[in-house]
Write an enzyme that holds these catalytic residues in place. Structure first.
Site, PDB file in Angstrom:
ATOM      1  N   CYS A   1       0.825  -1.216   0.000  1.00  0.00           N
ATOM      2  CA  CYS A   1       0.000   0.000   0.000  1.00  0.00           C
ATOM      3  C   CYS A   1       0.861   1.270   0.000  1.00  0.00           C
ATOM      4  CB  CYS A   1      -0.980  -0.031   1.162  1.00  0.00           C
ATOM      5  SG  CYS A   1      -2.469   0.946   0.850  1.00  0.00           S
TER       6      CYS A   1
ATOM      7  N   HIS B   1      -3.953  -5.294   0.004  1.00  0.00           N
ATOM      8  CA  HIS B   1      -3.584  -5.880   1.297  1.00  0.00           C
ATOM      9  C   HIS B   1      -3.667  -7.408   1.262  1.00  0.00           C
ATOM     10  CE1 HIS B   1      -3.113  -2.333   3.926  1.00  0.00           C
ATOM     11  NE2 HIS B   1      -3.898  -1.762   3.030  1.00  0.00           N
TER      12      HIS B   1
ATOM     13  N   GLU C   1      -2.634  -9.440   3.446  1.00  0.00           N
ATOM     14  CA  GLU C   1      -2.873  -9.980   4.786  1.00  0.00           C
ATOM     15  C   GLU C   1      -4.335  -9.914   5.186  1.00  0.00           C
ATOM     16  OE1 GLU C   1      -3.552  -5.868   5.510  1.00  0.00           O
ATOM     17  OE2 GLU C   1      -2.043  -6.843   4.280  1.00  0.00           O
TER      18      GLU C   1
END
Length: 367
Positions: free
Chosen positions: A257, A343, A345
């Site tokens: 990001c 993202h 994760e």
């Protein structure tokens, strides 16, 4: 503690648009850049994501708070959003694992919100008019006075915010006897990123945002991770310089990001404020290297300039957004360095992209 009552509240946008609703959370006034997230779940993870620092969040799902608050389901130590706009602010909750209600949570964390707003109309307005500042108040209902307060709020463009949410002191995460050591530059890192590293035999040392490369290198890490975070990447010359030094060291580097945007800036690629940004759990991204599609979780209001990337002889595009063809992934030619705008994760959210952590581990194994 103030007892929750259905007091009136007002939302005023920078362009003069007004929405009336009911008070949610703390009685008070708050300002920030208004944005919306299309996720159907995960409101607590959204509230505590440091990348949302300074932003008023509009949730498109009709019910917020309906499954309560669980203290384990956070991405940072406290709520990071500046305020909340929702349709239904559900104080009652049914989940047995929940610790408290969203109302108690917001009052304890001093978060101001507004409910009973036509969020469909509001999101359509933001989508058409673009990102802008806004003010919520459940204590001031005078529109002219709210306009005066809102006029004093700075634009998100040009703001450096990562140092405000970063850790103040370095700390360790994971097993010190793990196979790899990774230095994490904390620009607003999410806890689930650290969990993903821990699950892959990585011992992380998390450093404050303005830590120098020289200081991090003293720990002798096997690789470097540049985290997500809030604010305008072009206002972060200190972090760009750090990324340049990491690249010169030839050690593996992975950015997510904001880390993606900083890797671009370190290679002469400009960044831009997006009209609306990407925020949600279901954005389709194509990995053009592996020729497959991933459903991704996203949260960003800035992006890299596609024209700059295409002109560069240093950078290779690895991922593109299938909705608007924006650049979602990069790698540096001749370097062990790559990044993604989304993202991997994501929790909650899809797990399609977690292979990127494995790619980073493989890169360190080969280095």
């Amino acid at each position: 503690m103030i007892n929750y009552t259905k007091l009136p509240a007002v939302l005023l946008l920078e362009d003069g648009t007004v929405y009336h609703g009911k008070a949610a959370g703390k009685i008070g006034t708050t300002t920030g850049e208004i944005c919306f997230n299309t996720g159907m779940t995960g409101y607590q993870e959204i509230f505590t994501d440091p990348s949302y620092f300074g932003q008023i969040m509009v949730t498109t799902n009709a019910h917020i708070g309906n499954y309560g608050i669980n203290q384990e389901e956070v991405e940072s130590g406290d709520i990071k959003i500046a305020g909340l706009v929702c349709k239904n602010f559900n104080i009652a909750y049914s989940r047995s694992q929940a610790d408290t209600s969203i109302q108690n949570y917001f009052q304890e964390e001093n978060i101001v919100g507004i409910s009973d707003v036509d969020t469909r109309s509001l999101v359509r307005h933001i989508r058409d008019k673009g990102a802008m500042n806004a003010i919520i108040s459940s204590e001031i209902l005078d529109i002219n006075l709210l306009k005066e307060k809102l006029a004093a709020v700075p634009s998100m463009e040009g703001l450096e915010l990562s140092s405000k949410v970063s850790t103040k002191e370095s700390y360790f995460y994971g097993n010190e006897h793990a196979a790899h050591r990774v230095a994490v530059l904390d620009l607003g890192v999410k806890k689930n990123i650290l969990r993903n590293f821990d699950e892959r035999e990585v011992y992380a040392k998390v450093f404050p945002a303005k830590t120098t490369f020289k200081e991090m290198e003293k720990w002798n890490p096997d690789g470097y991770f540049i985290s997500n975070g809030p604010g305008d990447p072009s206002a972060m010359a200190y972090a760009v310089d750090t990324v340049k030094e990491i690249l010169a060291s030839e050690k593996p580097l992975f950015g997510i990001c904001l880390g993606h945007q900083l890797l671009a800036l370190a290679n002469g690629i400009g960044t831009m404020k997006m009209f609306n940004g990407h925020r949600g759990l279901n954005h389709p991204v194509k990995n053009i290297i592996k020729d497959h599609c991933e459903v991704t979780s996203q949260n960003h209001g800035f992006g890299v300039i596609p024209e700059d990337v295409k002109k560069s002889d240093k950078i290779e595009i690895t991922h593109i957004n299938l909705n608007d063809h924006s650049i979602e992934g990069l790698r540096v030619k001749g370097k062990n360095a790559f990044s993604v705008q989304y993202h991997p994760e994501s929790s909650p959210g899809p797990h399609d992209s977690r292979y990127l952590f494995d790619d980073f581990i493989s890169m360190m194994n080969k280095n």
